[in-house]
Design a protein around this motif. Structure first.
Motif, PDB file in Angstrom:
ATOM      1  N   LYS A 145       0.850  -1.188   0.000  1.00  0.00           N
ATOM      2  CA  LYS A 145       0.000   0.000   0.000  1.00  0.00           C
ATOM      3  C   LYS A 145       0.888   1.241   0.000  1.00  0.00           C
ATOM      4  O   LYS A 145       2.002   1.206   0.509  1.00  0.00           O
ATOM      5  N   THR A 146       0.384   2.309  -0.561  1.00  0.00           N
ATOM      6  CA  THR A 146       1.149   3.559  -0.523  1.00  0.00           C
ATOM      7  C   THR A 146       1.121   4.118   0.895  1.00  0.00           C
ATOM      8  O   THR A 146       0.207   3.839   1.671  1.00  0.00           O
ATOM      9  N   THR A 147       2.129   4.897   1.217  1.00  0.00           N
ATOM     10  CA  THR A 147       2.199   5.522   2.530  1.00  0.00           C
ATOM     11  C   THR A 147       2.168   7.031   2.346  1.00  0.00           C
ATOM     12  O   THR A 147       2.305   7.538   1.235  1.00  0.00           O
ATOM     13  N   SER A 148       2.017   7.735   3.434  1.00  0.00           N
ATOM     14  CA  SER A 148       1.980   9.193   3.377  1.00  0.00           C
ATOM     15  C   SER A 148       3.378   9.805   3.422  1.00  0.00           C
ATOM     16  O   SER A 148       3.520  11.013   3.418  1.00  0.00           O
ATOM     17  N   HIS A 149       4.402   8.986   3.427  1.00  0.00           N
ATOM     18  CA  HIS A 149       5.772   9.475   3.498  1.00  0.00           C
ATOM     19  C   HIS A 149       6.336   9.733   2.106  1.00  0.00           C
ATOM     20  O   HIS A 149       5.845   9.196   1.119  1.00  0.00           O
ATOM     21  N   GLU A 150       7.376  10.530   2.051  1.00  0.00           N
ATOM     22  CA  GLU A 150       8.037  10.835   0.784  1.00  0.00           C
ATOM     23  C   GLU A 150       8.565   9.542   0.150  1.00  0.00           C
ATOM     24  O   GLU A 150       9.157   8.714   0.844  1.00  0.00           O
ATOM     25  N   GLY A 177       5.566   3.785   7.706  1.00  0.00           N
ATOM     26  CA  GLY A 177       4.218   3.322   7.421  1.00  0.00           C
ATOM     27  C   GLY A 177       4.108   1.951   6.789  1.00  0.00           C
ATOM     28  O   GLY A 177       3.073   1.606   6.227  1.00  0.00           O
TER      29      GLY A 177
END
Length: 100
Positions: free
Chosen positions: A10-15, A77
């Motif tokens: 899953k994508t995370t909210s981090h760079e 994340g």
């Protein structure tokens, strides 16, 4: 990398570059650690036996734990074992795990 792609499920909210650096750190930590489950030495892929055939598999949880992955990935994340996605199914040999 021959057998796996480093990518969280899953994508995370981090760079993205921070996530990629953490994934590389986790991969290299596992590569430097022997697996207590399948008993491969440091530098080799983990393996599973199915119907008498030995297959390459993602790093087992005991190996990830011994390598410190639970301290590396959660801050960006990523949780669980699915951070190295397989590119197919391959018979195991004593091929070396590349560092990234």
């Amino acid at each position: 990398m021959e057998y796996f792609t480093l990518a969280p499920k899953k994508t995370t909210s981090h760079e993205p570059q921070v996530v990629e650096a953490a994934l590389r750190q986790a991969w290299n930590a596992c590569a430097r650690t022997a697996c207590p489950k399948c008993h491969v030495p440091a530098g080799q892929y983990c393996r599973n036996d199915t119907a008498g055939v030995t297959w390459v598999t993602r790093f087992h949880r005991p190996r990830q734990d011994a390598a410190g992955v639970p301290q590396i990935l959660p801050p960006v994340g990523i949780h669980g074992l699915n951070w190295a996605t397989g590119k197919g199914r391959y018979r195991w040999d004593d091929r070396r795990v590349p560092t990234v």
